[in-house]
Design an enzyme around this catalytic site. Sequence first.
Site, mmCIF file in Angstrom:
data_model
loop_
_atom_site.group_PDB
_atom_site.id
_atom_site.type_symbol
_atom_site.label_atom_id
_atom_site.label_comp_id
_atom_site.label_asym_id
_atom_site.label_seq_id
_atom_site.Cartn_x
_atom_site.Cartn_y
_atom_site.Cartn_z
ATOM 1 N N ASP A 41 -2.025 5.782 -5.236
ATOM 2 C CA ASP A 41 -2.299 4.910 -4.094
ATOM 3 C C ASP A 41 -2.679 3.511 -4.537
ATOM 4 O O ASP A 41 -3.793 3.257 -4.980
ATOM 5 C CB ASP A 41 -3.427 5.535 -3.273
ATOM 6 C CG ASP A 41 -3.713 4.758 -1.996
ATOM 7 O OD1 ASP A 41 -3.015 3.770 -1.732
ATOM 8 O OD2 ASP A 41 -4.628 5.154 -1.272
ATOM 9 N N ASP A 101 0.808 -1.208 0.000
ATOM 10 C CA ASP A 101 0.000 0.000 0.000
ATOM 11 C C ASP A 101 0.851 1.272 0.000
ATOM 12 O O ASP A 101 1.481 1.591 1.003
ATOM 13 C CB ASP A 101 -0.886 -0.041 1.244
ATOM 14 C CG ASP A 101 -1.713 1.200 1.431
ATOM 15 O OD1 ASP A 101 -1.959 1.895 0.438
ATOM 16 O OD2 ASP A 101 -2.119 1.464 2.584
#
Length: 514
Positions: A295, A108
């Site tokens: 992201d 992430d």
Amino acid sequence: MGSTSRSVLASLFLLLLLSPLVNSSSNDRLLRVGLKKRKLDQINRFSSLYGCKGKESINPAIRKYGLGNGLGNSDDADIISLKNYMNAQYFGEIGIGTPPQKFTLIFDTGSSNLWVPSAKCYFSIACYFHSKYKSSLSSSYTKNGKSAEIHYGTGAISGFFSQDHVKLGDLVVENQDFIEATREPSITFVAAKFDGILGLGFQEISVGNAVPVWYNMVKQGLVNEPVFSFWLNRNATEEEGGEIVFGGVDPNHYKGEHTFVPVTHKGYWQFDMDDVLVGGETTGYCSGGCSAIADSGTSLLAGPTTIVAQINHAIGASGVVSQECKAVVAQYGTAILDMLISETQPKKICSQIGLCTFDGKRGVSVGIKSVVDMNVDGSSSGLQDATCTACEMTVVWMQNQLKQNQTEERILNYVNELCNRLPSPMGESAVDCSSLSSMPGVSFTVGGKVFDLLPEQYILQVGEGVATQCISGFTALDVAPPLGPLWILGDIFMGQYHTVFDYGNMRVGFAEAV
């Protein structure tokens, strides 16, 4: 859309919970992480935006790119194949401890901590469905014990810090701080197929100021170059899920040159964005500046409600009617329009008519109770600034229509239509699957280059056959200045554009993925 269809969407939308794998080979200290996807389970509403993670700091309420050293030309890594049902999330496998205990994680770029469930997690059901770290089985474990807690948009985890070796492919990061989660109270984590999260953001947003895994990979000389890159496969007919390459890029997964932009704020991989276009026409919202973050842990494209409503209107997406928005248009629409025509400063209009106060840069809530507020036991329920927000959106929409020389009647009708396109509370909006060919393209301008997304790229299809539901890939997230307005370019964008995270030069690069 009928209530049955809406209930299907409510129970269905999530992120794809994938089971990963990291199969890697290291050559020239360049590490490939193969990403694996698993068939979509019954999707709970919980990860429509972040999957199972959130962005605690911004939640407003709630392969070769010119390194010149041959990187990216390593021997092919073993990539675990996957059966692609819906493109939504990507997972990989790491090991923690000596000998390594295996965990399936989200890689992430929107967070910075490493956490996995702990063997000392006794009272959370989620821990019983996932691999748990047992410090007693590791000869390289070092006790820390400092408490830790991370709040996400869809839940929270808490536990304590520990230290151990972390194995990614053939690389071993020594003495890495991570969180042993002893509480995972959200249903999100029960349903998730991943065990935890490995954050690839900056230390500035790391809980407990823990040094991220990537920092230690660079510091310990495990990679030749301080660069990592993502390739996310969005082709549902192919088996490979994608790759993360630590230490370089793979030229087989992109074409052309990368467009690089500097990181403007260390925390997330944040950069300036020039414009958002719908059907080739500017939305006008970024004229005063917009920021975006790349992201990998977010499935969708998240942006300001004002623009998401415009996009959903343009593509025919159906959201939940906003009483607040329509009430503002009915009561103040003509006044707002008159003030715009008289060249009143747009940012001051909502404060001048009493719906906001002006802080010198923008309107802020004055605590006016909304229509929705008054319907909920007369209390605000956290929505006291809804009227101010609705007013500011109305100003932006009317400005754009005035530039097109529309009549007053046409402008008021258009703004009311946009009110009907505001996303539902959880952010999702549905479209007619048969209308994809007539939908406009949506583009983002970054670094002076236009990055296009076609309807088949920004629409997610959930289910099969006659039960197929099509969902807009755009969801609303309002982040106030100075951090916002902010766009989150998640997997939908990164799947179309190979993304390079250049830690050494503090920049992010995008090139067309292949």
